[in-house]
Design a protein around this motif. Structure first.
Motif, PDB file in Angstrom:
ATOM      1  N   GLN A 174       0.704  -6.659  -8.340  1.00  0.00           N
ATOM      2  CA  GLN A 174       1.095  -5.341  -8.829  1.00  0.00           C
ATOM      3  C   GLN A 174       2.531  -4.993  -8.436  1.00  0.00           C
ATOM      4  N   LEU A 175       2.931  -5.373  -7.227  1.00  0.00           N
ATOM      5  CA  LEU A 175       4.309  -5.093  -6.808  1.00  0.00           C
ATOM      6  C   LEU A 175       5.296  -5.907  -7.635  1.00  0.00           C
ATOM      7  N   TRP A 176       4.965  -7.156  -7.947  1.00  0.00           N
ATOM      8  CA  TRP A 176       5.830  -7.987  -8.795  1.00  0.00           C
ATOM      9  C   TRP A 176       6.028  -7.329 -10.160  1.00  0.00           C
ATOM     10  N   ILE A 177       4.956  -6.872 -10.783  1.00  0.00           N
ATOM     11  CA  ILE A 177       5.051  -6.215 -12.087  1.00  0.00           C
ATOM     12  C   ILE A 177       5.885  -4.938 -11.977  1.00  0.00           C
ATOM     13  N   HIS A 178       5.611  -4.163 -10.939  1.00  0.00           N
ATOM     14  CA  HIS A 178       6.307  -2.898 -10.740  1.00  0.00           C
ATOM     15  C   HIS A 178       7.809  -3.123 -10.555  1.00  0.00           C
ATOM     16  N   MET A 179       8.168  -4.083  -9.718  1.00  0.00           N
ATOM     17  CA  MET A 179       9.579  -4.309  -9.424  1.00  0.00           C
ATOM     18  C   MET A 179      10.321  -4.932 -10.606  1.00  0.00           C
ATOM     19  N   THR A 180       9.688  -5.836 -11.342  1.00  0.00           N
ATOM     20  CA  THR A 180      10.379  -6.401 -12.507  1.00  0.00           C
ATOM     21  C   THR A 180      10.626  -5.314 -13.547  1.00  0.00           C
ATOM     22  N   PRO A 195       2.944 -17.379 -11.829  1.00  0.00           N
ATOM     23  CA  PRO A 195       1.841 -18.142 -12.434  1.00  0.00           C
ATOM     24  C   PRO A 195       0.539 -17.361 -12.522  1.00  0.00           C
ATOM     25  N   ASP A 196       0.290 -16.480 -11.575  1.00  0.00           N
ATOM     26  CA  ASP A 196      -0.956 -15.714 -11.621  1.00  0.00           C
ATOM     27  C   ASP A 196      -0.927 -14.687 -12.747  1.00  0.00           C
ATOM     28  N   LEU A 197       0.232 -14.054 -12.977  1.00  0.00           N
ATOM     29  CA  LEU A 197       0.306 -13.123 -14.102  1.00  0.00           C
ATOM     30  C   LEU A 197       0.109 -13.860 -15.423  1.00  0.00           C
ATOM     31  N   THR A 198       0.755 -15.015 -15.574  1.00  0.00           N
ATOM     32  CA  THR A 198       0.586 -15.782 -16.803  1.00  0.00           C
ATOM     33  C   THR A 198      -0.874 -16.178 -17.000  1.00  0.00           C
ATOM     34  N   ALA A 199      -1.542 -16.571 -15.929  1.00  0.00           N
ATOM     35  CA  ALA A 199      -2.956 -16.941 -16.041  1.00  0.00           C
ATOM     36  C   ALA A 199      -3.787 -15.762 -16.512  1.00  0.00           C
ATOM     37  N   ALA A 200      -3.489 -14.560 -16.000  1.00  0.00           N
ATOM     38  CA  ALA A 200      -4.227 -13.370 -16.416  1.00  0.00           C
ATOM     39  C   ALA A 200      -3.978 -13.063 -17.884  1.00  0.00           C
ATOM     40  N   VAL A 201      -2.707 -13.133 -18.290  1.00  0.00           N
ATOM     41  CA  VAL A 201      -2.353 -12.852 -19.682  1.00  0.00           C
ATOM     42  C   VAL A 201      -2.960 -13.890 -20.608  1.00  0.00           C
ATOM     43  N   ASP A 202      -2.894 -15.153 -20.211  1.00  0.00           N
ATOM     44  CA  ASP A 202      -3.422 -16.225 -21.065  1.00  0.00           C
ATOM     45  C   ASP A 202      -4.937 -16.154 -21.162  1.00  0.00           C
ATOM     46  N   ALA A 203      -5.601 -15.765 -20.079  1.00  0.00           N
ATOM     47  CA  ALA A 203      -7.058 -15.679 -20.098  1.00  0.00           C
ATOM     48  C   ALA A 203      -7.543 -14.605 -21.068  1.00  0.00           C
ATOM     49  N   VAL A 237      -3.419 -23.561 -13.467  1.00  0.00           N
ATOM     50  CA  VAL A 237      -2.159 -24.202 -13.099  1.00  0.00           C
ATOM     51  C   VAL A 237      -2.068 -24.418 -11.592  1.00  0.00           C
ATOM     52  N   THR A 238      -2.392 -23.380 -10.815  1.00  0.00           N
ATOM     53  CA  THR A 238      -2.253 -23.472  -9.362  1.00  0.00           C
ATOM     54  C   THR A 238      -3.524 -23.950  -8.663  1.00  0.00           C
ATOM     55  N   GLY A 239      -4.662 -23.825  -9.352  1.00  0.00           N
ATOM     56  CA  GLY A 239      -5.927 -24.155  -8.711  1.00  0.00           C
ATOM     57  C   GLY A 239      -6.485 -23.015  -7.884  1.00  0.00           C
ATOM     58  N   GLY A 240      -5.733 -21.914  -7.803  1.00  0.00           N
ATOM     59  CA  GLY A 240      -6.217 -20.743  -7.083  1.00  0.00           C
ATOM     60  C   GLY A 240      -6.887 -19.760  -8.024  1.00  0.00           C
ATOM     61  N   ARG A 241      -6.787 -18.485  -7.719  1.00  0.00           N
ATOM     62  CA  ARG A 241      -7.373 -17.457  -8.555  1.00  0.00           C
ATOM     63  C   ARG A 241      -6.344 -16.363  -8.815  1.00  0.00           C
ATOM     64  N   PHE A 242      -6.416 -15.773  -9.994  1.00  0.00           N
ATOM     65  CA  PHE A 242      -5.569 -14.631 -10.308  1.00  0.00           C
ATOM     66  C   PHE A 242      -6.398 -13.358 -10.235  1.00  0.00           C
ATOM     67  N   ASP A 243      -5.725 -12.266  -9.980  1.00  0.00           N
ATOM     68  CA  ASP A 243      -6.392 -10.969  -9.874  1.00  0.00           C
ATOM     69  C   ASP A 243      -5.345  -9.908 -10.188  1.00  0.00           C
ATOM     70  N   SER A 244      -5.484  -9.233 -11.321  1.00  0.00           N
ATOM     71  CA  SER A 244      -4.442  -8.318 -11.776  1.00  0.00           C
ATOM     72  C   SER A 244      -4.278  -7.096 -10.886  1.00  0.00           C
ATOM     73  N   ASN A 245      -5.296  -6.731 -10.126  1.00  0.00           N
ATOM     74  CA  ASN A 245      -5.163  -5.588  -9.225  1.00  0.00           C
ATOM     75  C   ASN A 245      -4.687  -5.989  -7.830  1.00  0.00           C
ATOM     76  N   ASP A 246      -4.430  -7.270  -7.617  1.00  0.00           N
ATOM     77  CA  ASP A 246      -3.945  -7.715  -6.324  1.00  0.00           C
ATOM     78  C   ASP A 246      -2.626  -7.006  -5.989  1.00  0.00           C
ATOM     79  N   PRO A 247      -2.475  -6.455  -4.786  1.00  0.00           N
ATOM     80  CA  PRO A 247      -1.265  -5.696  -4.446  1.00  0.00           C
ATOM     81  C   PRO A 247       0.032  -6.478  -4.625  1.00  0.00           C
ATOM     82  N   GLY A 248       0.025  -7.765  -4.300  1.00  0.00           N
ATOM     83  CA  GLY A 248       1.234  -8.557  -4.482  1.00  0.00           C
ATOM     84  C   GLY A 248       1.598  -8.710  -5.941  1.00  0.00           C
TER      85      GLY A 248
END
Length: 348
Positions: A115-121, A44-52, A102-113
């Motif tokens: 970044q690891l999700w993007i890298h591993m997918t 959800p955080d990646l989608t929020a970043a892309v959609d923003a 969607v989550t009510g939290g915050r997205f951050d594209s440089n967040d290590p978690g």
């Protein structure tokens, strides 16, 4: 005259590396990246970043091309290009942060978690389409080497390298642990459908008859690689019969394409005009000017920002609110994006 990128050194990987063998197979650009960037939307955080930013919908070809270019540079570029591209990506992502509706939290594209999700997918998808539509599964030793090299590449992004899986079993556990965190919003499903229609929405530089013919095949081929439990989340349906038929159609086509460097480069230069040429020398068997291979640490010390990506990210967090260069992007912006570094080029 085509542009030929001349590498002054071999960068982070030796010419005979398993990663280069897998990533240079034609399944990567035509299927693997599409698989990766669609599955990524289940975060959800990646989608929020892309959609923003709105870039998938407003500049799809550029977005796809830059994604291919970055990964191609890390795998096939010289050490200086790798590190400078890493530093540029850190700056681009520094502005990609904000509230997640969607989550009510915050997205951050440089967040290590994240970044690891993007890298591993990406690394998993490139290997998986290689297995399904290419030569098949790697030997156990080659696959362990592939995941070791995955960790090497992770070191040029803000990722805790110790968290990178190193074996097939660890990779499977990584994705299993993510499963409860995956979710598909309306924006995610819309973006996935848009990307799967890439022959119409992204690869517009290909001749129209080719796009009409390949569009359904590529879409069905990518869907055939999705786990069946994942398909409803991505908003797609496809029968097992279609999975089998499209796999039988694609596999021999990829084999033929892999035996023709000229045809492969022709495709690459049209689906990724920035990223494709980075692979040109490797696909044509042209060695780098020297055989030097760098570790990420030695390359960064010699060529880039002396801070590690994680240190850069920490400094970015501390500077938010005071540094205007860290202001979030406008929706569907058309800001000029800094170009990734590339090896010196000459006419070929």
């Amino acid at each position: 005259m085509a542009t030929e990128f001349i590498r002054p050194d071999e960068g982070l990987f030796a010419p005979d590396s398993v990663a280069r063998r897998v990533w240079s197979y034609p399944t990567s650009a035509l299927l693997g990246f599409i698989r990766a960037v669609t599955i990524e939307h289940l975060d959800p955080d990646l989608t929020a970043a892309v959609d923003a930013s709105g870039q998938v919908l407003s500049r799809p070809a550029l977005r796809y091309d830059r994604t291919v270019q970055y990964f191609a540079t890390v795998l096939f570029g010289d050490a200086e290009s790798v590190i400078r591209s890493s530093d540029i990506l850190m700056k681009v992502h520094a502005r990609a942060h904000g509230p997640n509706p969607v989550t009510g939290g915050r997205f951050d594209s440089n967040d290590p978690g994240s970044q690891l999700w993007i890298h591993m997918t990406a690394w998993h998808s490139i290997l998986y389409v290689y297995e399904v539509f290419g030569p098949g599964r790697l030997s156990r030793s080659d696959e362990n080497e592939y995941w070791r090299e995955c960790a090497v590449a992770a070191a040029v992004q803000p990722i805790h390298v110790e968290d990178v899986p190193r074996t097939r079993g660890e990779v499977q556990k990584y994705f299993d642990d993510w499963r409860d965190r995956l979710a598909a919003s309306e924006a995610a499903v819309h973006n996935v459908d848009f990307i799967l229609a890439g022959m119409r929405t992204i690869f517009t530089a290909l001749p129209a008859p080719m796009r009409w013919a390949l569009g359904p095949v590529i879409r069905s081929g990518v869907i055939a690689t999705y786990p069946r439990w994942m398909r409803p989340m991505l908003g797609v349906r496809q029968s097992r019969i279609t999975d089998a038929v499209v796999t039988a159609v694609i596999r021999p086509g990829m084999a033929v394409l892999s035996r023709s460097p000229r045809a492969q480069l022709w495709f690459l230069q049209r689906v990724a005009p920035r990223g494709g040429p980075v692979l040109g020398g490797y696909i044509r068997g042209i060695p780098a000017e020297t055989t030097s291979v760098y570790s990420p640490e030695s390359a960064r010390k010699k060529f880039g920002d002396p801070r590690t990506p994680l240190e850069q990210y920490s400094d970015q967090l501390a500077a938010r609110g005071a540094d205007e260069s860290l202001t979030p992007y406008r929706h569907k912006h058309h800001d000029a994006l800094p170009e990734f570094a590339s090896p010196a080029s000459r006419a070929g």
